[in-house]
Design a protein around this motif. Structure first.
Motif, PDB file in Angstrom:
ATOM      1  N   LEU A 131      -9.375 -23.295  53.795  1.00  9.12           N
ATOM      2  CA  LEU A 131     -10.184 -23.468  54.993  1.00  9.12           C
ATOM      3  C   LEU A 131     -11.064 -22.255  55.279  1.00  9.12           C
ATOM      4  O   LEU A 131     -12.151 -22.381  55.836  1.00  9.12           O
ATOM      5  CB  LEU A 131      -9.284 -23.741  56.199  1.00  9.12           C
ATOM      6  N   HIS A 132     -10.582 -21.077  54.894  1.00 11.00           N
ATOM      7  CA  HIS A 132     -11.293 -19.821  55.169  1.00 11.00           C
ATOM      8  C   HIS A 132     -11.384 -18.997  53.882  1.00 11.00           C
ATOM      9  O   HIS A 132     -10.753 -17.947  53.772  1.00 11.00           O
ATOM     10  CB  HIS A 132     -10.567 -19.027  56.258  1.00 11.00           C
ATOM     11  N   PRO A 133     -12.145 -19.466  52.900  1.00 14.24           N
ATOM     12  CA  PRO A 133     -12.210 -18.741  51.619  1.00 14.24           C
ATOM     13  C   PRO A 133     -12.953 -17.419  51.760  1.00 14.24           C
ATOM     14  O   PRO A 133     -13.806 -17.265  52.650  1.00 14.24           O
ATOM     15  CB  PRO A 133     -12.980 -19.709  50.713  1.00 14.24           C
ATOM     16  N   PRO A 134     -12.662 -16.448  50.906  1.00 19.31           N
ATOM     17  CA  PRO A 134     -13.407 -15.190  50.898  1.00 19.31           C
ATOM     18  C   PRO A 134     -14.889 -15.454  50.644  1.00 19.31           C
ATOM     19  O   PRO A 134     -15.234 -16.412  49.946  1.00 19.31           O
ATOM     20  CB  PRO A 134     -12.782 -14.405  49.741  1.00 19.31           C
ATOM     21  N   PRO A 135     -15.780 -14.640  51.203  1.00 20.81           N
ATOM     22  CA  PRO A 135     -17.226 -14.869  51.021  1.00 20.81           C
ATOM     23  C   PRO A 135     -17.651 -14.969  49.565  1.00 20.81           C
ATOM     24  O   PRO A 135     -18.520 -15.749  49.226  1.00 20.81           O
ATOM     25  CB  PRO A 135     -17.859 -13.637  51.690  1.00 20.81           C
ATOM     26  N   SER A 136     -17.015 -14.189  48.693  1.00 24.84           N
ATOM     27  CA  SER A 136     -17.414 -14.176  47.280  1.00 24.84           C
ATOM     28  C   SER A 136     -17.159 -15.493  46.577  1.00 24.84           C
ATOM     29  O   SER A 136     -17.779 -15.800  45.568  1.00 24.84           O
ATOM     30  CB  SER A 136     -16.668 -13.060  46.545  1.00 24.84           C
ATOM     31  N   SER A 137     -16.235 -16.297  47.118  1.00 24.58           N
ATOM     32  CA  SER A 137     -15.884 -17.553  46.441  1.00 24.58           C
ATOM     33  C   SER A 137     -16.478 -18.778  47.109  1.00 24.58           C
ATOM     34  O   SER A 137     -16.365 -19.878  46.601  1.00 24.58           O
ATOM     35  CB  SER A 137     -14.357 -17.708  46.406  1.00 24.58           C
ATOM     36  N   ARG A 138     -17.138 -18.611  48.241  1.00 21.33           N
ATOM     37  CA  ARG A 138     -17.598 -19.784  48.970  1.00 21.33           C
ATOM     38  C   ARG A 138     -18.677 -20.552  48.244  1.00 21.33           C
ATOM     39  O   ARG A 138     -18.680 -21.761  48.209  1.00 21.33           O
ATOM     40  CB  ARG A 138     -18.089 -19.373  50.363  1.00 21.33           C
ATOM     41  N   ARG A 139     -19.643 -19.848  47.641  1.00 20.04           N
ATOM     42  CA  ARG A 139     -20.693 -20.571  46.961  1.00 20.04           C
ATOM     43  C   ARG A 139     -20.207 -21.219  45.672  1.00 20.04           C
ATOM     44  O   ARG A 139     -20.857 -22.086  45.121  1.00 20.04           O
ATOM     45  CB  ARG A 139     -21.862 -19.624  46.650  1.00 20.04           C
ATOM     46  N   LEU A 140     -19.069 -20.772  45.152  1.00 23.62           N
ATOM     47  CA  LEU A 140     -18.523 -21.380  43.948  1.00 23.62           C
ATOM     48  C   LEU A 140     -17.782 -22.667  44.251  1.00 23.62           C
ATOM     49  O   LEU A 140     -17.450 -23.424  43.366  1.00 23.62           O
ATOM     50  CB  LEU A 140     -17.572 -20.390  43.251  1.00 23.62           C
ATOM     51  N   SER A 141     -17.509 -22.910  45.540  1.00 21.87           N
ATOM     52  CA  SER A 141     -16.641 -24.023  45.902  1.00 21.87           C
ATOM     53  C   SER A 141     -17.369 -25.352  45.956  1.00 21.87           C
ATOM     54  O   SER A 141     -16.731 -26.387  46.082  1.00 21.87           O
ATOM     55  CB  SER A 141     -15.978 -23.751  47.262  1.00 21.87           C
ATOM     56  N   GLY A 142     -18.708 -25.378  45.887  1.00 18.46           N
ATOM     57  CA  GLY A 142     -19.374 -26.666  45.900  1.00 18.46           C
ATOM     58  C   GLY A 142     -20.673 -26.646  46.674  1.00 18.46           C
ATOM     59  O   GLY A 142     -21.546 -25.818  46.441  1.00 18.46           O
ATOM     60  N   ALA A 143     -20.799 -27.573  47.594  1.00 21.10           N
ATOM     61  CA  ALA A 143     -22.056 -27.849  48.257  1.00 21.10           C
ATOM     62  C   ALA A 143     -22.635 -26.646  48.994  1.00 21.10           C
ATOM     63  O   ALA A 143     -21.926 -25.781  49.486  1.00 21.10           O
ATOM     64  CB  ALA A 143     -21.862 -28.994  49.250  1.00 21.10           C
ATOM     65  N   ARG A 144     -23.961 -26.648  49.055  1.00 22.42           N
ATOM     66  CA  ARG A 144     -24.674 -25.701  49.897  1.00 22.42           C
ATOM     67  C   ARG A 144     -24.710 -26.309  51.294  1.00 22.42           C
ATOM     68  O   ARG A 144     -25.217 -27.411  51.488  1.00 22.42           O
ATOM     69  CB  ARG A 144     -26.082 -25.475  49.359  1.00 22.42           C
ATOM     70  N   VAL A 145     -24.169 -25.601  52.276  1.00 17.72           N
ATOM     71  CA  VAL A 145     -23.991 -26.145  53.621  1.00 17.72           C
ATOM     72  C   VAL A 145     -25.014 -25.525  54.563  1.00 17.72           C
ATOM     73  O   VAL A 145     -25.075 -24.307  54.718  1.00 17.72           O
ATOM     74  CB  VAL A 145     -22.570 -25.875  54.147  1.00 17.72           C
ATOM     75  N   ILE A 146     -25.817 -26.382  55.188  1.00 18.34           N
ATOM     76  CA  ILE A 146     -26.804 -25.931  56.159  1.00 18.34           C
ATOM     77  C   ILE A 146     -26.477 -26.553  57.505  1.00 18.34           C
ATOM     78  O   ILE A 146     -26.458 -27.784  57.656  1.00 18.34           O
ATOM     79  CB  ILE A 146     -28.231 -26.323  55.725  1.00 18.34           C
ATOM     80  N   ALA A 147     -26.185 -25.711  58.493  1.00 14.61           N
ATOM     81  CA  ALA A 147     -25.902 -26.175  59.847  1.00 14.61           C
ATOM     82  C   ALA A 147     -27.186 -26.144  60.664  1.00 14.61           C
ATOM     83  O   ALA A 147     -27.901 -25.138  60.671  1.00 14.61           O
ATOM     84  CB  ALA A 147     -24.838 -25.297  60.493  1.00 14.61           C
ATOM     85  N   VAL A 148     -27.488 -27.238  61.327  1.00 11.57           N
ATOM     86  CA  VAL A 148     -28.680 -27.332  62.167  1.00 11.57           C
ATOM     87  C   VAL A 148     -28.211 -27.334  63.618  1.00 11.57           C
ATOM     88  O   VAL A 148     -27.494 -28.242  64.047  1.00 11.57           O
ATOM     89  CB  VAL A 148     -29.495 -28.603  61.845  1.00 11.57           C
ATOM     90  N   VAL A 149     -28.614 -26.296  64.364  1.00  8.03           N
ATOM     91  CA  VAL A 149     -28.059 -26.059  65.695  1.00  8.03           C
ATOM     92  C   VAL A 149     -29.180 -25.959  66.726  1.00  8.03           C
ATOM     93  O   VAL A 149     -30.110 -25.152  66.550  1.00  8.03           O
ATOM     94  CB  VAL A 149     -27.234 -24.750  65.719  1.00  8.03           C
ATOM     95  N   PRO A 150     -29.137 -26.749  67.793  1.00  6.76           N
ATOM     96  CA  PRO A 150     -30.175 -26.642  68.833  1.00  6.76           C
ATOM     97  C   PRO A 150     -29.903 -25.468  69.752  1.00  6.76           C
ATOM     98  O   PRO A 150     -28.754 -25.192  70.114  1.00  6.76           O
ATOM     99  CB  PRO A 150     -30.038 -27.967  69.587  1.00  6.76           C
ATOM    100  N   ALA A 151     -30.957 -24.765  70.148  1.00  2.00           N
ATOM    101  CA  ALA A 151     -30.801 -23.708  71.141  1.00  2.00           C
ATOM    102  C   ALA A 151     -30.405 -24.308  72.478  1.00  2.00           C
ATOM    103  O   ALA A 151     -29.614 -23.731  73.224  1.00  2.00           O
ATOM    104  CB  ALA A 151     -32.097 -22.920  71.276  1.00  2.00           C
ATOM    105  N   LYS A 152     -30.933 -25.472  72.784  1.00  2.00           N
ATOM    106  CA  LYS A 152     -30.572 -26.249  73.969  1.00  2.00           C
ATOM    107  C   LYS A 152     -30.837 -27.706  73.669  1.00  2.00           C
ATOM    108  O   LYS A 152     -31.371 -28.038  72.606  1.00  2.00           O
ATOM    109  CB  LYS A 152     -31.376 -25.799  75.204  1.00  2.00           C
ATOM    110  N   GLY A 153     -30.447 -28.587  74.581  1.00  2.00           N
ATOM    111  CA  GLY A 153     -30.659 -30.006  74.367  1.00  2.00           C
ATOM    112  C   GLY A 153     -32.130 -30.366  74.255  1.00  2.00           C
ATOM    113  O   GLY A 153     -33.005 -29.667  74.793  1.00  2.00           O
ATOM    114  N   ALA A 154     -32.428 -31.444  73.540  1.00  2.00           N
ATOM    115  CA  ALA A 154     -33.779 -32.004  73.425  1.00  2.00           C
ATOM    116  C   ALA A 154     -34.743 -31.113  72.666  1.00  2.00           C
ATOM    117  O   ALA A 154     -35.951 -31.154  72.894  1.00  2.00           O
ATOM    118  CB  ALA A 154     -34.343 -32.334  74.811  1.00  2.00           C
ATOM    119  N   CYS A 155     -34.230 -30.308  71.740  1.00  2.00           N
ATOM    120  CA  CYS A 155     -35.102 -29.498  70.874  1.00  2.00           C
ATOM    121  C   CYS A 155     -35.457 -30.239  69.588  1.00  2.00           C
ATOM    122  O   CYS A 155     -36.244 -29.737  68.785  1.00  2.00           O
ATOM    123  CB  CYS A 155     -34.433 -28.168  70.529  1.00  2.00           C
TER     124      CYS A 155
END
Length: 396
Positions: A131-155
């Motif tokens: 669940l909490h892999p070391p940073p060095s191994s995260r990109r080896l674990s599979g998908a490239r993950v992009i989180a899309v986050v609104p600064a506020k609602g309706a953006c």
């Protein structure tokens, strides 16, 4: 067998009971060889806990629940508010199902029951490592993950998520997942006219047992995309949602790219998504209120110890004649803008009515394709086009 990269898991041991401390120490040493351990022999207050997080920077915390349960729960609450990303292991004196459930609901990731054994600890720590892999191994674990986050609602973050996932699907050789992890106001199903009897709760309930066949059952396929939806009805116990990184970690084994639509930046659930992501797109508009909200989000993420190098600022519905000019946005937020998405109201209204994604030849479609080139096609973090917020903040 010790977990890989065990030295990464610097362990904070909070334990008043000398006997428990003496028994758990060799177990930790066996399961996490060479991992630094700092022992605290009294339950710390908030200030002391904050100092420990700053000076020791633990990646794992073990808390004695056998000596004083109320004090232990108080520490868990304080720890969760200071840094919700640190996994907590509850040390229990016996197999008490009610206490175990209460620990898990209030923030513990795992538990160990006396008498403590190496096998028991290794099983718990292996789950935490997934669940909490070391940073060095995260990109080896599979998908490239992009989180899309609104600064506020309706953006317009959800609209960007859906269309970015569609471009990613075309760019990547493997499969792409669009995951709506907004348990309260998730609108991917509304925009794409989708319904499903399954949701991300089914992934959480399966734990470590979910595989490719199960993923096929829980996702909904539309326009070439695999889509993971939130529960159809608003959940009663939103505050009891566990860490969302389990969904990310599981999805990484199946997909090449994952676009995660977040409801907001706030709270343990959303912070855990931000921590697990490879990149974060913070979506704002050039309205003063939205920029103020974006500024607050950036400060909040710093407090939550999110790596700001992976945060990219995107201004949606940009029109130079209205709102704050792009040159002034950098001054307001003390951060450069990665990308401006122009207003394309008519196209997006028509797409919403039809439940379709924006055409690639539309103004919005072309702009999202340009954004995808920056955050998906380019993998070199040194590229100026993908400079993180921390680097931007340092350039005054």
């Amino acid at each position: 067998m010790p977990i890989a990269d065990a030295r990464y898991y610097k362990t904070l041991l909070i334990c008043q009971n000398r006997q428990i401390s003496a028994e758990i120490a060799p177990v930790i040493a066996s399961a996490l060889p060479l991992a630094p351990v700092q022992e605290v022999k009294e339950f710390p207050g908030r200030r002391q806990l904050a100092q420990l997080l700053k000076s020791f920077d633990p990646k794992l915390c073990l808390i004695d629940f056998a000596t004083d349960t109320d004090q232990a729960f108080h520490v868990v609450a304080e720890l969760s508010s200071l840094d919700p990303n640190i996994p907590v292991v509850a040390l229990l004196s016996g197999n008490n199902p009610d206490l175990i459930l209460r620990c898990l609901r209030q923030g513990a990731t795992e538990f160990l029951i006396h008498p403590f054994t190496a096998d028991q600890a290794e099983t718990a720590f292996e789950k935490i490592a997934r669940l909490h892999p070391p940073p060095s191994s995260r990109r080896l674990s599979g998908a490239r993950v992009i989180a899309v986050v609104p600064a506020k609602g309706a953006c317009g973050a959800t609209t960007i998520s859906c269309n970015l996932a569609n471009v990613a699907r075309k760019m990547c050789k493997g499969k792409t997942l669009l995951a709506d992890l907004d348990p309260l106001t998730g609108t991917v199903s509304f925009l794409l006219k989708l319904k499903s009897t399954y949701s991300f709760l089914d992934v959480l309930s399966r734990g470590d047992t979910i595989d490719a066949d199960v993923w096929k059952q829980v996702v909904t396929v539309t326009q070439g995309l695999d889509v993971l939806l939130p529960p159809e009805h608003v959940m009663e116990a939103l505050d009891e949602l566990p860490d969302a990184s389990q969904i990310v970690t599981s999805g990484q084994q199946i997909y090449e790219s994952m676009i995660v639509d977040c409801g907001s930046a706030w709270g343990r659930w959303n912070v855990s998504i931000a921590a697990a992501a490879d990149q974060i797109l913070l979506i704002t508009t050039n309205e003063l209120g939205a920029l103020h909200a974006a500024q607050r989000v950036l400060h909040y993420w710093e407090l939550m110890r999110i790596d700001t190098d992976k945060v990219k600022l995107v201004v949606n519905r940009y029109h130079r004649q209205f709102g704050i000019h792009s040159d002034s946005i950098a001054s307001v937020l003390e951060a450069d803008v990665l990308h401006l998405i122009p207003s394309d109201y008519d196209t997006l209204q028509r797409c919403t009515m039809e439940g379709k994604l924006a055409p690639g030849n539309s103004t919005f479609g072309k702009s999202v394709a340009q954004l995808a080139e920056m955050v998906i096609a380019r993998r070199n973090d040194g590229d100026r086009g993908t400079a993180g917020i921390r680097g931007m903040l340092s350039r005054n």
